[in-house]
Structures are given as C-alpha cells and as structure tokens.
Design a protein around this motif. Sequence first.
Motif, mmCIF file in Angstrom:
data_model
loop_
_atom_site.group_PDB
_atom_site.id
_atom_site.type_symbol
_atom_site.label_atom_id
_atom_site.label_comp_id
_atom_site.label_asym_id
_atom_site.label_seq_id
_atom_site.Cartn_x
_atom_site.Cartn_y
_atom_site.Cartn_z
ATOM 1 N N LEU A 51 2.045 11.950 -9.778
ATOM 2 C CA LEU A 51 1.563 13.331 -9.654
ATOM 3 C C LEU A 51 2.718 14.324 -9.755
ATOM 4 C CD1 LEU A 51 -1.104 13.017 -6.805
ATOM 5 C CD2 LEU A 51 -1.509 13.417 -9.237
ATOM 6 N N LEU A 52 3.820 14.006 -9.090
ATOM 7 C CA LEU A 52 4.984 14.900 -9.153
ATOM 8 C C LEU A 52 5.539 14.967 -10.572
ATOM 9 C CD1 LEU A 52 6.792 13.985 -5.821
ATOM 10 C CD2 LEU A 52 5.573 16.109 -6.355
ATOM 11 N N ARG A 53 5.544 13.833 -11.277
ATOM 12 C CA ARG A 53 6.025 13.815 -12.657
ATOM 13 C C ARG A 53 5.118 14.671 -13.548
ATOM 14 N NH1 ARG A 53 6.780 8.209 -14.165
ATOM 15 N NH2 ARG A 53 8.755 8.434 -13.099
ATOM 16 N N GLU A 54 3.784 14.540 -13.360
ATOM 17 C CA GLU A 54 2.841 15.372 -14.117
ATOM 18 C C GLU A 54 3.052 16.846 -13.830
ATOM 19 O OE1 GLU A 54 -1.336 14.479 -13.804
ATOM 20 O OE2 GLU A 54 -0.950 12.328 -13.950
ATOM 21 N N ASP A 55 3.223 17.178 -12.550
ATOM 22 C CA ASP A 55 3.467 18.578 -12.182
ATOM 23 C C ASP A 55 4.741 19.102 -12.817
ATOM 24 O OD1 ASP A 55 1.158 18.685 -10.706
ATOM 25 O OD2 ASP A 55 2.151 18.469 -8.740
ATOM 26 N N GLN B 185 0.839 -1.214 0.000
ATOM 27 C CA GLN B 185 0.000 0.000 0.000
ATOM 28 C C GLN B 185 0.861 1.247 0.000
ATOM 29 O OE1 GLN B 185 -2.590 -0.379 3.387
ATOM 30 N NE2 GLN B 185 -4.181 -1.460 2.215
ATOM 31 N N GLU B 186 1.928 1.240 0.807
ATOM 32 C CA GLU B 186 2.847 2.388 0.823
ATOM 33 C C GLU B 186 3.513 2.563 -0.533
ATOM 34 O OE1 GLU B 186 5.668 2.758 4.043
ATOM 35 O OE2 GLU B 186 4.301 1.701 5.380
ATOM 36 N N LEU B 187 3.878 1.420 -1.149
ATOM 37 C CA LEU B 187 4.504 1.479 -2.468
ATOM 38 C C LEU B 187 3.541 2.058 -3.494
ATOM 39 C CD1 LEU B 187 6.878 0.844 -4.332
ATOM 40 C CD2 LEU B 187 5.929 -1.454 -4.618
ATOM 41 N N GLU B 188 2.300 1.638 -3.492
ATOM 42 C CA GLU B 188 1.302 2.182 -4.419
ATOM 43 C C GLU B 188 1.080 3.669 -4.165
ATOM 44 O OE1 GLU B 188 -0.246 1.082 -7.190
ATOM 45 O OE2 GLU B 188 1.205 -0.548 -6.963
ATOM 46 N N ALA B 189 1.022 4.068 -2.891
ATOM 47 C CA ALA B 189 0.856 5.492 -2.565
ATOM 48 C C ALA B 189 2.058 6.288 -3.068
ATOM 49 C CB ALA B 189 0.670 5.672 -1.061
ATOM 50 N N ALA B 190 3.259 5.724 -2.891
ATOM 51 C CA ALA B 190 4.470 6.406 -3.361
ATOM 52 C C ALA B 190 4.484 6.502 -4.886
ATOM 53 C CB ALA B 190 5.720 5.691 -2.857
ATOM 54 N N ARG B 191 4.037 5.431 -5.558
ATOM 55 C CA ARG B 191 3.969 5.469 -7.026
ATOM 56 C C ARG B 191 2.968 6.521 -7.498
ATOM 57 N NH1 ARG B 191 4.093 -1.009 -8.194
ATOM 58 N NH2 ARG B 191 6.362 -1.235 -8.166
ATOM 59 N N GLY B 192 1.813 6.583 -6.827
ATOM 60 C CA GLY B 192 0.816 7.602 -7.182
ATOM 61 C C GLY B 192 1.350 9.009 -6.975
ATOM 62 N N GLU B 193 2.037 9.205 -5.851
ATOM 63 C CA GLU B 193 2.628 10.529 -5.578
ATOM 64 C C GLU B 193 3.712 10.854 -6.596
ATOM 65 O OE1 GLU B 193 4.973 12.825 -1.970
ATOM 66 O OE2 GLU B 193 3.815 11.029 -1.505
ATOM 67 N N ASN B 194 4.489 9.848 -6.969
ATOM 68 C CA ASN B 194 5.528 10.034 -7.984
ATOM 69 C C ASN B 194 4.910 10.425 -9.321
ATOM 70 O OD1 ASN B 194 8.010 10.038 -9.258
ATOM 71 N ND2 ASN B 194 8.002 7.836 -9.618
#
Length: 180
Positions: free
Chosen positions: A44-48, A33-42
């Motif tokens: 979003l950061l890549r899109e930004d 779950q932490e890995l998926e959250a980190a991937r999602g945040e990554n």
Amino acid sequence: MTTEPMKDAAEQAAAENAEPGTRQDEAVAALEQELEAARGENALLREDALRERADLENQRKRMARELENARRFANERLLGELLPVIDSLEAALQAGGEGEAGVREGIELTLRMLLKVASDHGLAEVHPVDAPFNPEHHQAMSATTDPDRPADQVVQVYQKGWVLNGRLLRPALVVVNKHD
C-alpha cells in the motif's frame, strides 16, 4: 504394572514436548501473519508513493503548459487594444485616397510597421472573403443570396478578425451567402 508407569511417563514427556512445539508453531504462525500484514502495508505504501510521484509529474507538466500559455498570451490585452488603431489606420488609408502623397505613404509605412510587430508577436488577421463560413472565426452580421456563389460562403467582410497564436482574439464580422 511396571509398564504403566513407564507409559505414563512417556505420555507426560510427549505432552511436555508437544507444548513447546505447539507454542513454537503458534509463534511462527503469528510471525507469518505479522509478516503478511507488513507486506500488505508495504505494498500500500509503495502504491501511494507511486501515485504521489505520478501526481507530482502531472502537476509539473500542467504547470509547464500553463507557463507556456502565459508566455504565449501575455501580450493578448495589449494587442487587443491595438486592433482599433490598426482599423483606424486602414480606414484613413481608404478615406484619404486623393490626399497628399506624403501623408498617405506615412500612414502606409506606420501601418506596415505596426502589423509586422503584431505578426512577430503571433497576431494574424482573419479576412475570409470567398472562404467558407467558419462560426469559430466569423460572426455573421447579415446574409445575402447570390446564386453564382456557393452557400455558406463569406461574401463581404465588414471588419477583419484577429487570431493570436491560434486563439481567436476578435471574430471577423461578415456577410454570408445563403441559398433558399
């Protein structure tokens, strides 16, 4: 009876072994779950980051366009103020038809030089006699009716218009042919 204590011991051992496995499964699930959250945040950061890069590129292009327009139209005010001088020289040439030849030649030479400098800086005249009326470059001062000419054709020019690098500086004041 001897089978029951062994059975209880086996069940107890299985329960003890099951607890750490369950704890490991829970830990693995939490890490996933932490890995998926980190991937999602990554993501979003890549899109930004991509959006910011695109915004910076658009801003750079916009600034380059604005700089080019500023360079092209920097002399607009000066050339706009020179237009009455050109008008006066042309009026002097028309009025002084019978005057001294040297004065007339001097005025003609001065006017040609002035028009060349203005042309070199992007100034072009709008003198639309016999051209179709264009409201973007012409201002109709009056109308006339001439059946021998097409409708909406410029018949006479009261004052020339001027364009600076494609941008209207002053519209031509014209008489337009109208049909009833």
